[in-house]
Design an enzyme around this catalytic site. Structure first.
Site, PDB file in Angstrom:
ATOM      1  N   SER A 143       0.865  -1.170   0.000  1.00 20.57           N
ATOM      2  CA  SER A 143       0.000   0.000   0.000  1.00 20.57           C
ATOM      3  C   SER A 143       0.903   1.222   0.000  1.00 20.57           C
ATOM      4  CB  SER A 143      -0.877  -0.001   1.259  1.00 20.57           C
ATOM      5  OG  SER A 143      -1.508   1.248   1.463  1.00 20.57           O
ATOM      6  N   TYR A 156      -2.168  -1.394  10.423  1.00 20.23           N
ATOM      7  CA  TYR A 156      -2.154  -1.568   8.968  1.00 20.23           C
ATOM      8  C   TYR A 156      -0.819  -1.122   8.376  1.00 20.23           C
ATOM      9  CZ  TYR A 156      -3.678  -0.989   4.081  1.00 20.23           C
ATOM     10  OH  TYR A 156      -3.798  -1.062   2.715  1.00 20.23           O
ATOM     11  N   LYS A 160       2.012  -3.262   6.303  1.00 22.48           N
ATOM     12  CA  LYS A 160       2.316  -2.964   4.905  1.00 22.48           C
ATOM     13  C   LYS A 160       3.770  -2.537   4.713  1.00 22.48           C
ATOM     14  CE  LYS A 160      -1.628  -3.948   3.022  1.00 22.48           C
ATOM     15  NZ  LYS A 160      -1.759  -5.081   2.078  1.00 22.48           N
TER      16      LYS A 160
END
Length: 281
Positions: A143, A156, A160
């Site tokens: 991402s 998150y 990532k």
């Protein structure tokens, strides 16, 4: 790997969003496609669409956080098609909130899918891809949050960043080992997917009570994906990158200057600034 026709692709998280678009794009290139997702209904929809279009497709419900399940899936894919040339470790989830308010369960869940899922895919498929002796490519979905740190998304973003790092290591390992495989890391910005509703697939054992900071960032993410680019555009970018053997795949050109600014900030010992995560360019 310029020639895709007649070869075999594997896509996880293929029940919707970027995963479904990747599978459809590869099938349009004449590839046989093996797809996996944790949701049976959406996975079957993808399978039916591909089959109706004339593609050779193998589908299986798989939890990418389960090492044994991924290895069993790999066994059945090789049994079905005899080879794998393109592996897309794409399955991913999002949960947000401040790092000091959200429980460890958030981190366990996101790492289980976003990071361990990539590792499980690499370990289950890559050794046999190397043994084939053919050209091949691995695409891991990270991402822009794997390139730029951001508030309210610690779990998150950590997962990532780890996925980005894993892919860079993998690409170097391919290069120094002299194998015929290459690796790319896909770093999407705002894309019209269902990731804002990822909690629907959260295991009960890792459930957690909601907090206001989580609600806030969920609204931000929902807005970003609602106005995001089409998953098909991301799939087009991935195909181009595989053919060009490009390592970093960005879906939005507006992030490129931010990478330069980030490097300059880090070299000067400064906290890097934040890019426009909601950019549409």
């Amino acid at each position: 790997m310029r020639e895709l026709n007649g070869r075999v692709a594997v896509v996880t998280g293929a029940g919707s969003g970027i995963g479904r678009a990747l599978a459809a794009r590869f099938a349009a290139e004449g590839m046989a496609v093996a797809i996996a997702d944790i949701e049976a209904g959406p996975l079957e929809e993808t399978r039916a669409e591909l089959a109706a279009a004339g593609a050779k497709v193998f589908a299986e419900v798989v939890d990418v956080g389960d090492e044994a399940a991924v290895r069993a899936f790999a066994d059945r894919v090789f049994d079905a098609f005899g080879a794998v040339h393109l592996l897309c470790n794409n399955a991913g989830v999002f949960t947000g909130g401040q790092m000091w308010t959200r429980p460890v369960a958030d981190f366990e869940w996101t790492f289980r899918v976003n990071t361990w899922g990539v590792l499980h895919g690499v370990q289950a498929f890559v050794p046999r891809m190397i043994e084939q002796g053919t050209e091949g490519h691995v695409v891991n979905t990270a991402s822009v949050a794997g390139l730029f740190g951001a508030p309210f998304s610690g779990a998150y973003t950590m997962s990532k960043f780890a996925t980005y790092a894993a892919t860079e290591c993998l690409a170097h390992e391919f290069a120094v080992s002299g194998v015929k495989l290459r690796a790319s890391v896909l770093c999407p910005g705002g894309v019209a997917t269902g990731i804002a509703a990822a909690e629907r697939n959260r295991p009960a054992a890792l459930a957690a009570e909601r907090t206001p900071d989580q609600d806030f960032i969920d609204q931000v993410i929902a807005g970003a994906v609602t106005g995001g680019i089409a998953p098909a555009d991301v799939a087009d970018a991935v195909v181009r990158a595989v053919r060009e053997e490009r390592f970093l795949i960005l879906t939005h050109d507006s992030y490129r200057p931010g990478l330069t600014a980030r490097a300059e900030d880090l070299a000067a010992g400064r906290l890097p600034g934040l890019p426009d995560f909601e950019s549409r360019d």
